[in-house]
Design a protein around this motif. Structure first.
Motif, PDB file in Angstrom:
ATOM      1  N   HIS A 159       0.835  -1.203   0.000  1.00  0.00           N
ATOM      2  CA  HIS A 159       0.000   0.000   0.000  1.00  0.00           C
ATOM      3  C   HIS A 159       0.876   1.262   0.000  1.00  0.00           C
ATOM      4  CE1 HIS A 159      -3.618   2.387   1.350  1.00  0.00           C
ATOM      5  NE2 HIS A 159      -2.644   3.172   1.785  1.00  0.00           N
ATOM      6  N   HIS A 195       1.785   4.489  -2.816  1.00  0.00           N
ATOM      7  CA  HIS A 195       1.893   5.936  -2.599  1.00  0.00           C
ATOM      8  C   HIS A 195       3.201   6.482  -3.178  1.00  0.00           C
ATOM      9  CE1 HIS A 195      -1.734   6.713  -0.434  1.00  0.00           C
ATOM     10  NE2 HIS A 195      -1.453   5.909   0.578  1.00  0.00           N
ATOM     11  N   HIS A 245      -7.343   8.247  -1.061  1.00  0.00           N
ATOM     12  CA  HIS A 245      -7.142   7.145  -1.990  1.00  0.00           C
ATOM     13  C   HIS A 245      -8.169   7.222  -3.099  1.00  0.00           C
ATOM     14  CE1 HIS A 245      -5.614   5.836   2.004  1.00  0.00           C
ATOM     15  NE2 HIS A 245      -4.543   5.632   1.266  1.00  0.00           N
ATOM     16  N   PHE A 282      -6.468   4.014  -7.188  1.00  0.00           N
ATOM     17  CA  PHE A 282      -5.534   3.533  -6.172  1.00  0.00           C
ATOM     18  C   PHE A 282      -6.099   2.276  -5.502  1.00  0.00           C
ATOM     19  CE2 PHE A 282      -3.626   3.130  -2.067  1.00  0.00           C
ATOM     20  CZ  PHE A 282      -2.347   3.676  -2.142  1.00  0.00           C
TER      21      PHE A 282
HETATM   22 ZN   LIG Z   1      -2.678   5.205   2.032  1.00  0.00          ZN
END
Ligand SMILES: [Zn+2]
Length: 232
Positions: free
Chosen positions: A188, A192, A207, A211
């Protein structure tokens, strides 16, 4: 780049009507800004109202966001903001949980961690390498990798673009936490790194649907989510 506040436009439309603002409602474009305090701005240009809200509000309940919207619209359209909304917002601002949230965001944003991927139970270095190959064709640049000095209550990991570091919650560095769960959080945060939001800081990134779709490609997505829900 700021991140879009999904559903924010509907909140502003609703409050526009509720306050009885005059004229044709503008089109609201609401974005979250990493202000690290509770400043919000609203500017009207032609038919578009540009709203910037502090991303501290990300975790606030909807009525608090509505109250903030009412205060902004009340100023612009010179409408009286109902007392209950003003009180609600004031309570939120003064709440100790809000003050703590702001303080912890500031602290995390500013703190550089040592590049030390190996923890007591989990080593982020080989995890990063294999996730990079599997999901990023080996192309993702490696930021500084480390563990938080203290366990955090609010989040499992964070990527801070200004410090270019991924920090994982020390709570996860435990033999009872399966490696797929640690890998999922690391994955995760790696997303980013791949999709940086300039000026967004650790822990307060929004998000996008894209994403979230990419996040679901993680091989043990459901299992990892389930485990993390349990220890949250
Ligand atoms: Zn995040």
């Amino acid at each position: 780049m700021p991140s879009a506040f999904l559903g924010g436009d509907r909140i502003f439309q609703r409050i526009f009507t509720r306050l009885g603002c005059q004229g044709r409602p503008p089109q609201f474009q609401v974005v979250l800004y990493p202000y690290a305090n509770l400043s919000h701005t609203l500017r009207l240009r032609q038919d578009v109202a540009h709203v910037r809200m502090s991303d501290i509000l990300l975790e606030a309940p909807i009525p608090v966001i509505e109250a903030a919207a009412a205060i902004l619209l009340g100023q612009l359209y010179r409408r009286r903001v109902p007392r209950e909304l003003r009180d609600l917002y004031r309570q939120f601002v003064l709440a100790s949980s809000t003050r703590q949230h702001i303080a912890s965001v500031r602290l995390k944003r500013a703190r550089r961690v040592p590049d030390k991927p190996s923890g007591a139970a989990h080593d982020l270095e080989p995890m990063f390498a294999s996730l990079n190959i599997e999901y990023f064709s080996g192309l993702l640049r490696r930021p500084r990798l480390g563990w938080s000095a203290r366990p955090w209550r609010s989040q499992f990991g964070c990527y801070d673009p200004s410090l270019d570091q991924i920090v994982m919650n020390k709570r996860l560095d435990h033999p009872a936490v399966p490696s797929y769960a640690v890998e999922f959080i690391l994955y995760h945060e790696m997303l980013h790194v791949k999709h940086p939001l300039r000026a967004t800081a650790c822990g307060l990134q929004a998000h996008s649907p894209e994403f979230r779709a990419e996040e679901k490609q993680f091989a043990h997505y459901a299992r990892a989510r389930k485990f993390l829900e349990r220890i949250r």
